[in-house]
Design a protein around this motif. Structure first.
Motif, mmCIF file in Angstrom:
data_model
loop_
_atom_site.group_PDB
_atom_site.id
_atom_site.type_symbol
_atom_site.label_atom_id
_atom_site.label_comp_id
_atom_site.label_asym_id
_atom_site.label_seq_id
_atom_site.Cartn_x
_atom_site.Cartn_y
_atom_site.Cartn_z
ATOM 1 N N PRO A 547 69.664 -4.275 -53.117
ATOM 2 C CA PRO A 547 69.967 -2.843 -52.614
ATOM 3 C C PRO A 547 71.049 -2.183 -53.256
ATOM 4 O O PRO A 547 71.120 -0.644 -52.971
ATOM 5 N N GLU A 548 71.953 -2.675 -53.718
ATOM 6 C CA GLU A 548 73.118 -1.988 -54.346
ATOM 7 C C GLU A 548 72.918 -1.619 -55.694
ATOM 8 O O GLU A 548 72.271 -2.346 -56.424
ATOM 9 N N ALA A 549 73.483 -0.438 -55.973
ATOM 10 C CA ALA A 549 72.874 0.007 -57.324
ATOM 11 C C ALA A 549 73.998 -0.242 -58.498
ATOM 12 O O ALA A 549 73.836 0.001 -59.563
ATOM 13 N N GLU A 553 79.148 -0.535 -55.070
ATOM 14 C CA GLU A 553 78.297 -0.724 -53.568
ATOM 15 C C GLU A 553 78.468 -2.042 -53.543
ATOM 16 O O GLU A 553 78.128 -2.652 -52.426
#
Lengths: 888, 417
Positions: A547-549, A553
């Motif tokens: 979910p981290e781009a 993040e």
């Protein structure tokens, strides 16, 4: 008057008799409160004594009560005139004892009792110790009520585990034996009477009991009667004898000397003695475990009885993997756990006089009474010498290696139960002298025993009408997986895994491939969900999708703190990963941690972020975990969850330690499947067949915060930020420890940076919400995409929030908007300065919005991707599976 | 100001306000109101599961009167041509305000990078370049990183571009890793540029930075560097509060910036920093400090709290932290706002330096970068502040005036209008 009363008492006392005047003489009379235990060779001998005794009781107008529970011929016929009760030992020690005591309590003072031969209790419970416990609980009660009671046990049948407590507690213990067609009795214990009759053998001849005085005859009788003191190893109890016989039989089976059904019968019998009474588990047990496995468990058992759900789950899971896929034989870390049988728990309670306090916990009215006192007694309780001796042997086996004592109760981790996490597990760092380590271990055991009487566990049981269920606490003592690094001990990686991924936050994630949450160090951080830190969520078919781009993040959502055992301070503790690296270590760091850029923009070799990138991309770790979960899922024929730890010996070679396996749980239900509930259409507030992300659950909603899609859609951009801030204000009104359940619903993407597509909140503004619902509608011609929770996925996982996407225009999806629009809105009262937003933001407290007798329940199922929110009338039955929100 | 749903309409409105102050002729207004060229294309990408998915890509070249277009590439699920247009316009004004000889552009792909694997990201990056390669190059259009486009993505793009044209073109893409020709000092450029502007503002307003106090809301990259660089560049100043998403910390006696940054890197959060008091994220904005750096999110200074802002200087390191309503309140109250597209122009300036270094294939030291950045930011601040006084315009408008004036001059000289 005084004379009359005295006469009455005298008459009453004089009416007490064995029915055999000669025997009355030997015993110097029968007194109120006498418990008489006959040690017999057969029930015929017992019957010979019972008959005159019962006949005399019937003639005396006293209440005669017969407990019929054994398989031997019935002692008193149904028409004898006795009150016959049939308690069932196979329901377990606790149920049996409770039922017997209920009868005794209701019968009151002065009754006459006959019990079937108690030895069958030991055989049903597979435990001499438990027979002893039953006697220790029952005999004093009968004494208090001034009853007279006949018990029997078979001679030479029981070990000291049963005989010692019986001898210590009863008033009479009489040995009965036959020799050359004559029946003899020998009083072994005669309490409150002249001891002259002690050990003197009496021959039963006609109405008389004649003492045998000639030494030659006495010695002959004693030798022929196989006096237990000569022939029986007092440590070789019922349990040991069964196992000894089983091992002999097994040798014959191996030699092909027995038909297969003998092996099957033996396996089934031993499985029920040691492993489980749960039919679902027994099926798995028979498929994957062998007699040899049971013998190995027996070799590592302390005490006797069942080893509990957690231990069975672990053993079964290991067996499934190793038997279906040979590579797991090497991949799984060898287990050398010890099992502390469930009977040790009851014995501890009985010995430390905690039993009767604990019995109060069976009554829904008084279940919390005395719990604190009982916990205190448990924490000071002592263990029988023979148990402590076995504990010592176990400690000698472990040396100074750390281990964990885990609850493994009978209700835990079986099919259909969600009792996990209610009882403690305690790490023993196990450093120091033998005595110090023993004391640390005993304290750990006491702590777990005490946790059965914790308010949390009792309330949980009460809510599910389980207070009277037989809940024995077995323990699993496992070596902690890991290695010593400097002065600390921890595994390199640990975590929890689900064979069904409830966090399918994008279309490429295959829920059936499973998911794991990884942590560095002890898995406690993944199991217990630390709210100050993150874990690495890995979709097993797509470990790269996260979910981290970007790396910033990734760093933001990286695990920072590590749980470990501190060998110096001898305790479980946690510290920052970066501090851990300052000590010498010998694990392949690059597998787990990436380098973070330093302040000058260059890669900083000293600053490491736990990304697990190399572990997930350059080893077969993900494939193996996925395979493990698949095999377990297939064997259980149901989604499972596991706990595991893994350690790399070098960059490529590692072992996995499977610590736990159980059917996937639904939070709030005592069942593993979300029950189908029949809901009337008019009671449905919403129904979503879209994405449901998070573990399934059933709970009652306390508050809705509803952002009206059409009103929000008409707002200009700036105003939408104000709505987001307003939600933050409402969120902050709830105290941090607030346990109420709030469901937040609004149009489009929660947490978007583009207010045209949703509500631009940050996580702090919704942090106290339990359920987050995105309504895929805003205004005409604009149907925003759903976020599937990706803006906050890490937080959703760590905070155990549930995400629901609702597509109101799709078939079968329902949004009863009129409810939200018409219900009393508390916004102006809670945030007076925001009263002008009342048409856009609705704060609805269910207790104000629902009719008095109704609640609103949410039932969400991630496996079926379905969530329903509906009105219902709470009933005792329905409430039993609704999680009380105080346990959020 | 009217509230717009469409970001490009908002950008046009901002332009219109400045254009009317400047009294631009109609044709000039028209040409500056619209992008000069727009490209919209589809990018087929083979996904890991073997399927092919079509993504929508964009590139807008807003105005190249002052030089080749320059601007980021955003990967965002909500990407639309109007967002790209707006950002291309703002990039044009941003380049002009710091007086770098470049025009403005912006590009993007409508995608959710959170759902893409690394392989898919690479194929998407290369696909975007293949669609638009003929329009790129250091003399036409220089793409750089923006939302969710990392140095790695820029490296793939550069490689694809060089493969297509068959030559080395390190100046053709910005935001590359240093090993492929990225500039030193890029990570800290935004904060460094903002602090240089603050230093100039302190001089202009007679605020003594050595005795001054400052607070930072948002403690990501820009916020952390601002904490470290503020005392270094201004020669003093006391950091009394910082916050991140987990909450804030406050110590009126002063926080050690290095210790706070180290703590944040170690623990991932600020809460729990030794000897500091907790403070709510929104309360930090209202502290009595000399200088406030909003470095986190959009729209944190609103009409609700603008009256409570006590700082003398607000340096907008984040994009759009102040709403238009709040901007007017701050102006009336005499709060000196260094607007985002000036305050955070250090990033684009160092990106320009990266292009310069790539062009003559000689790379500067960090000192060279810092010195040149200082020069650019100091001058930019000075000119904007001058117009702020001359036109009695608030600083944001003054910055627009400087930028638009410069682009208009180039358009005029080229004889387009």
């Amino acid at each position: 008057m005084a004379k009359t009363m005295s006469d009455k008492l005298q008459n009453e006392a004089s009416s007490l008799t064995t029915g055999l005047p000669g025997l009355d003489q030997v015993l110097k009379g029968v007194m109120p409160g006498d418990n008489i235990v006959w040690q017999v060779e057969s029930t015929d001998d017992y019957l010979a004594l019972v008959k005159p005794y019962a006949a005399a009781a019937r003639a005396s107008d006293r209440k005669l009560i017969y407990f019929r529970f054994a398989t031997h011929p019935q002692l008193l016929p149904d028409d004898f005139g006795a009150e016959i009760h049939r308690p069932r030992p196979e329901l377990g020690f606790e149920s049996f004892t409770t039922e017997v005591h209920q009868v005794i309590g209701e019968a009151g003072r002065g009754a006459i009792y006959v019990f079937d031969c108690l030895s069958e209790l030991a055989s049903t419970w597979c435990s001499d110790q438990m027979l002893g416990n039953f006697f220790m609980l029952t005999c004093p009660r009968l004494l208090d009520l001034e009853t007279v009671t006949y018990f029997a046990i078979y001679r030479n049948y029981h070990a000291s585990f049963a005989l010692r407590p019986i001898t210590e507690t009863t008033q009479f213990l009489l040995d009965v034996f036959r020799h050359e067609d004559h029946l003899y009795i020998r009083p072994i214990k005669v309490q409150y009477r002249s001891t002259s009759a002690m050990n003197m053998i009496h021959a039963w001849e006609g109405d008389e009991f004649k003492p045998v005085t000639a030494s030659a005859i006495v010695s002959k009788l004693l030798v022929s009667s196989r006096w237990p003191g000569l022939r029986t190893d007092n440590r070789r109890g019922f349990w040991r004898r069964i196992f000894s016989e089983a091992e002999t039989l097994y040798e014959q089976i191996k030699a092909g000397q027995c038909p297969p059904e003998v092996e099957r019968d033996l396996f089934e019998r031993l499985s029920r003695m040691v492993l489980s009474h749960d039919e679902g588990m027994l099926k798995l047990i028979s498929r994957y475990l062998t007699l040899e496995d049971i013998f190995s468990i027996h070799d590592r058992m302390i005490g006797i009885g069942l080893i509990g759900g957690k231990a069975v789950g672990m053993l079964i899971a290991r067996a499934i993997l190793q038997k279906t896929e040979p590579k797991f034989r090497d991949l799984l870390e060898t287990h050398d756990s010890f099992f502390i049988g469930s009977d040790v728990f009851y014995t501890f309670l009985v010995r430390n006089k905690i039993w009767w306090i604990r019995q109060k916990q069976q009554d829904p009215e008084t279940f919390l009474e005395g719990a604190a006192e009982a916990r205190e007694l448990i924490m000071k309780g002592v263990f029988p010498d023979y148990t402590v001796e076995q504990f010592r042997e176990m400690l000698d086996y472990f040396g100074e290696s750390p281990f964990i004592v885990r609850s493994s109760s009978l209700l835990e981790d079986n099919y259909g139960n969600a009792f996990a996490g209610k009882y403690d597990s305690v790490f023993c760092v196990n450093q120091g002298s033998r005595e110090k380590r023993l004391e640390e271990f005993l304290q750990a055991v006491r702590e777990i025993y005490a946790s059965t009487l914790s308010e949390k566990a009792l309330r949980y049981r009460a809510q599910r009408n389980m207070l009277d269920r037989d809940e024995q606490m077995a323990l699993l003592v496992m070596r902690v997986s890991g290695s010593i690094q400097g002065k600390k001990f921890y595994p390199q990686v640990a975590g929890v895994g689900f064979s069904f991924n409830p966090y399918a936050w994008n279309e490429y994630i295959d829920p059936k491939a499973g998911v794991v949450r990884l942590v560095f160090g002890l898995g406690t951080r993944a199991v217990d969900r630390a709210d100050d830190d993150y874990t690495r969520l890995v979709a097993l078919n797509a470990p790269e999708r996260r979910p981290e781009a970007n790396f910033d993040e990734v760093c933001q959502y990286a695990q920072r703190r590590v749980d470990y055992l501190d060998l110096q301070s001898n305790q479980l503790t946690s510290g920052y990963f970066s501090d851990l690296l300052e000590e010498p270590s010998d694990f392949p760091l690059d597998l787990f941690a990436s380098q973070e850029a330093s302040h000058d923009g260059n890669s900083d070799p000293t600053h490491r972020i736990l990304t697990f990138d190399e572990l997930l991309s350059s080893t077969d770790f993900v494939d193996r975990l996925r395979e493990m979960l698949r095999l377990l899922h297939e064997a259980y024929q149901y989604p499972v969850d596991i706990e595991f730890a893994a350690n790399f010996l070098n960059e490529k070679h590692y072992t996995i330690n499977l610590l736990q396996c159980r059917p996937l749980q639904v939070q709030g239900a005592e069942v593993i499947r979300v029950p189908e509930v029949d809901i009337r259409d008019e009671d449905r507030i919403l129904e979503a067949h879209g994405a449901v992300i998070g573990q399934g659950r059933i709970l009652d909603i306390d508050r809705f915060i509803y952002v009206v899609p059409s009103a929000y859609g008409a707002l200009p951009i700036q105003a939408r930020y104000e709505v987001a801030h307003l939600i933050g204000k409402i969120n902050r009104l709830a105290p941090a420890d607030d346990a109420s359940i709030t469901m937040l619903l609004g149009p489009g993407r929660w947490g978007t940076s583009s207010p045209s597509l949703g509500i631009p909140v940050n996580f702090g503004e919704i942090s106290r919400v339990s359920i987050l619902c995105e309504i895929v509608a805003m205004r005409e011609n604009l149907i925003p995409d759903v976020s599937l929770g990706t803006h906050f996925l890490n937080e959703l996982v760590e905070m155990n929030m549930l995400y629901i996407a609702l597509f109101p225009r799709q078939k079968k999806n329902i949004l009863h908007e009129a409810f939200f629009l018409k219900a009393p809105n508390r916004l102006a009262e809670l945030v007076p300065e925001a009263a002008s937003w009342a048409d856009t933001v609705k704060v609805i407290d269910v207790r104000e919005a629902a009719a008095q007798d109704r609640v609103v329940t949410l039932s969400a199922n991630a496996v079926e991707q379905k969530a329903v929110c509906y009105f219902r009338v709470p009933s005792a039955e329905a409430s039993s599976f609704i999680k009380n929100h105080k346990e959020k | 100001m009217q509230d717009y749903q469409n970001p490009f309409e908002m950008a046009q409105a901002q332009f219109d306000e400045a254009a009317s102050v400047l009294g631009l002729e109609p044709a000039m207004k028209d040409i500056l109101r619209w992008p000069r060229r727009e490209y919209s294309f589809t990018i087929p990408v083979r996904m890991d599961d073997g399927s092919v998915r079509i993504f929508h890509g964009y590139r807008v070249q807003y105005n190249d009167a002052r030089g080749p277009n320059k601007g980021g590439i955003r990967w965002h699920p909500a990407e639309t041509i109007d967002t790209i247009r707006a950002l291309a316009a703002w990039m044009t004004w941003k380049c002009a305000v710091v007086d770098i000889p470049l025009g403005g552009g912006e590009g993007g792909i409508a995608c959710n990078p959170k759902t893409l694997s690394e392989g898919e990201k690479e194929r998407l990056a290369r696909g975007w370049v293949r669609c638009v390669a003929r329009e790129l190059g250091e003399h036409r259009d220089i793409p750089g990183p923006d939302v969710y486009t990392t140095p790695q993505i820029m490296a793939w793009m550069l490689d694809e571009y060089e493969t297509i044209v068959g030559r080395s073109h390190p100046a053709g893409f910005a935001g590359k890793p240093p090993a492929l020709g990225g500039s030193l000092g890029r990570n800290e450029a935004t904060a460094r540029g903002g602090v240089y502007a603050v230093r100039e503002a302190c001089k202009a307003l007679n605020v003594d930075p050595c005795g001054g106090t400052f607070a930072i809301q948002g403690f990501g990259n820009a916020g952390q560097y601002a904490a470290l660089l503020h005392p270094e560049i201004l020669g003093g100043g006391k950091l009394i509060a910082v916050s991140d998403t987990s909450g804030g910390i406050h110590d009126s006696a002063g926080l050690d910036p290095k210790a706070v940054v180290d703590y944040k890197r170690k623990t991932g959060r600020l809460i729990g920093f030794p000897n500091a008091k907790p403070i709510a994220n929104e309360d930090i904005l209202e502290l009595d400090v000399d200088i406030l750096y909003p470095a986190a999110l959009e729209n944190v200074i609103t009409r609700e709290n603008a009256e409570s802002i006590k700082a003398q200087i607000v340096c907008e390191l984040a994009d759009g932290p102040t709403t238009p309503d709040a901007d007017r309140i701050l102006h009336v109250n005499g709060v000196h706002v260094i607007p985002d597209f000036l305050a955070n122009a250090g990033g684009v300036t160092v990106s320009y330096f990266e292009q310069v270094q790539g062009l003559y294939n000689y790379y500067w030291t960090q000192d060279d970068v810092n010195r040149q950045l200082d020069r650019k930011m100091t001058e930019a601040y000075r000119v904007v502040n001058q117009l702020h006084h001359e036109h009695k315009a608030h600083m944001r408008l003054a910055a627009y005036l400087v930028a638009i004036q410069r682009v208009a001059e180039a358009v005029k000289l080229r004889g387009w209008v």
